[in-house]
Write an enzyme that holds these catalytic residues in place. Sequence first.
Site, short mmCIF file in Angstrom:
data_model
loop_
_atom_site.label_atom_id
_atom_site.label_comp_id
_atom_site.label_asym_id
_atom_site.label_seq_id
_atom_site.Cartn_x
_atom_site.Cartn_y
_atom_site.Cartn_z
N CYS A 46 -44.72 23.06 5.80
CA CYS A 46 -43.16 22.39 5.47
C CYS A 46 -42.98 21.68 6.68
O CYS A 46 -41.58 21.53 6.85
CB CYS A 46 -42.08 23.83 5.30
SG CYS A 46 -42.13 24.88 6.46
N PHE B 111 -46.96 35.46 6.03
CA PHE B 111 -45.70 34.91 6.05
C PHE B 111 -44.92 35.07 4.79
O PHE B 111 -44.35 34.10 4.17
CB PHE B 111 -45.85 33.23 6.50
CG PHE B 111 -46.53 32.86 7.61
CD1 PHE B 111 -46.10 33.13 8.77
CD2 PHE B 111 -47.79 32.48 7.32
CE1 PHE B 111 -46.93 32.67 10.07
CE2 PHE B 111 -48.63 32.12 8.16
CZ PHE B 111 -48.43 32.14 9.69
N ASP C 28 -48.10 30.59 4.19
CA ASP C 28 -46.90 29.74 3.79
C ASP C 28 -45.99 29.70 5.45
O ASP C 28 -44.98 30.45 5.14
CB ASP C 28 -46.18 30.07 2.73
CG ASP C 28 -44.61 29.28 2.63
OD1 ASP C 28 -44.77 28.31 2.86
OD2 ASP C 28 -43.86 29.82 1.90
N ARG D 64 -44.56 29.57 -6.46
CA ARG D 64 -44.64 31.00 -6.68
C ARG D 64 -45.12 31.30 -7.93
O ARG D 64 -45.96 32.34 -8.33
CB ARG D 64 -43.06 31.69 -6.41
CG ARG D 64 -42.93 31.82 -4.87
CD ARG D 64 -41.91 32.86 -4.56
NE ARG D 64 -40.42 32.01 -5.07
CZ ARG D 64 -39.75 31.40 -3.98
NH1 ARG D 64 -39.98 31.67 -2.93
NH2 ARG D 64 -38.61 30.73 -4.62
N ASP E 251 -45.45 39.80 7.57
CA ASP E 251 -44.63 38.76 8.33
C ASP E 251 -44.18 39.48 9.53
O ASP E 251 -44.19 40.39 9.66
CB ASP E 251 -43.30 38.68 7.43
CG ASP E 251 -42.65 37.70 7.73
OD1 ASP E 251 -42.39 36.38 6.76
OD2 ASP E 251 -41.55 37.51 8.58
#
Length: 474
Positions: free
Chosen positions: A417, A305, A377, A289, A327
């Site tokens: 991830c 996201f 992300d 970030r 989101d």
Amino acid sequence: MTSQKTKSPSTPASSKPSPPGRGGDRSLSRERERLEERVGPSQGNRDFRNRIKRDRNPPNEQKNIPRGAPQLLAGSAAAQPCILLKAGREKSLLRRHPWIFSGAIERVDGAPVSGGTLPIRDDAGNFLAWGAYNPDSQITARVWSWREEENIDAEFFRGRIANALAARSELKLADKSNGMRLVHAESDGLPGLIVDRYGDVLVMQIGSAGAERWRDTIADILQELCKPVCIYERSDSDSRGLEGLELRNGVLCGTLPDYVEVIENGLRFNVDVAAGQKTGFYLDQCDNRALTETLARDKEVLNCFCYTGGFSLYALRGGAKSVLSIDASGDALRIAAENLARNGLDESRAEWLEADVFQALRTLRDQGRKFDLIILDPPKFAPTAAFAEKAARGYKDINLLGFKLLRPGGLLCTYSCSGGISEDLFQKIIAGAALDAGVDAQIIHHLHASADHPVLLSFPEGAYLKGLVLRVGL
Ligand code: SAH
């Protein structure tokens, strides 16, 4: 806030326990529904510790079975409890990988309880490790220690936790944030245990039968070493079910303050430890970030996201011309908008969109929109390698659309991830997406989780978060 019909994320369900990392599912409302279904509404500040059977000194575990115990053991319930591996299946243990899958086991002797500590032996009866047993998981044992003389007791846990705390304090992470991961499960020698700190609140997440059995001891040690005002338990990730463990969400000790926040590089974020995703915040993206802030000046930014606005706020502080954040979770977006206001950032440069990113990217493409910086992300598409193929399609889809939405010279910050997608495979997927989008792109940065998420060399699954910053050609 614009509203669009939200499709559930194309995140496949796991059939195996997943490695530690972001864990859980990422929709606030879904998570809430699921919890209320299984454990009733959020426990709030009520201390529910007493309602759970306390097992402070799990039987037969204050001292391990003495050395010199018979090495080859009869396969009966009366025998000394022990896990005996099939011939040749000790190899991963000799490389110090801490998981023993059910298929590697020849026999379990004695009548061990779930979460109990057992010696693991090769087919000749030689000691390999002490592990926590879980008959209900495909990972039938997770290694606590490779040392035969070690006792898996409260002192053992105090030593491991103190070591994890010392590592963070040497890194001086507290200088940039009051939030950090204090214990990163297998990579800190504590399989199944995650502890995140948000100021003086700790959030503990237990994902293995072994850690579950030592839960109260671990809580006492955390209390003693960290002196938090509250230890909150978020043992409610999907992987608990795969381990045969009930879901739990509530205050373990102390009192949960009405408002918990993390102050990261001077930016304040509200952390909903009770109902937010994961343990409330994505600590793993802290450094990434901060990098975004340095890239955002005068750019039109698209943050997909966005959760509670992490990358968006950094981009705005970094001087972005505009930031469109998307989101699927309305709850996350509400917190994001509050975070923006709390930090005194210019609201006129921010737009929040509640939508399914897969759909929204297509809409933006059809509208002919272009951006200078795009962040992708997404949640974990592949908890294990078994889901890699389906996940690869998801990653390729959003990245291809991302490339198409970038102006020449634009930057794509893209992450995975998924424990089931290696760094190498992720890069190949992105290369395929660029090819299909008809763009040339250079890798500017290879990114990973922040330093409070160390990766044990013998446990590559710990390196679940990988990212690339790419610049598309002119
Ligand atoms: N970048 C964030 C963390 C992202 S977590 C940070 O730094 O804090 C992933 C987010 O994706 C979650 O907020 C979840 O609600 C959202 N999500 C999951 N599937 C989605 C979908 N199909 N469309 C839009 N958002 C989705």
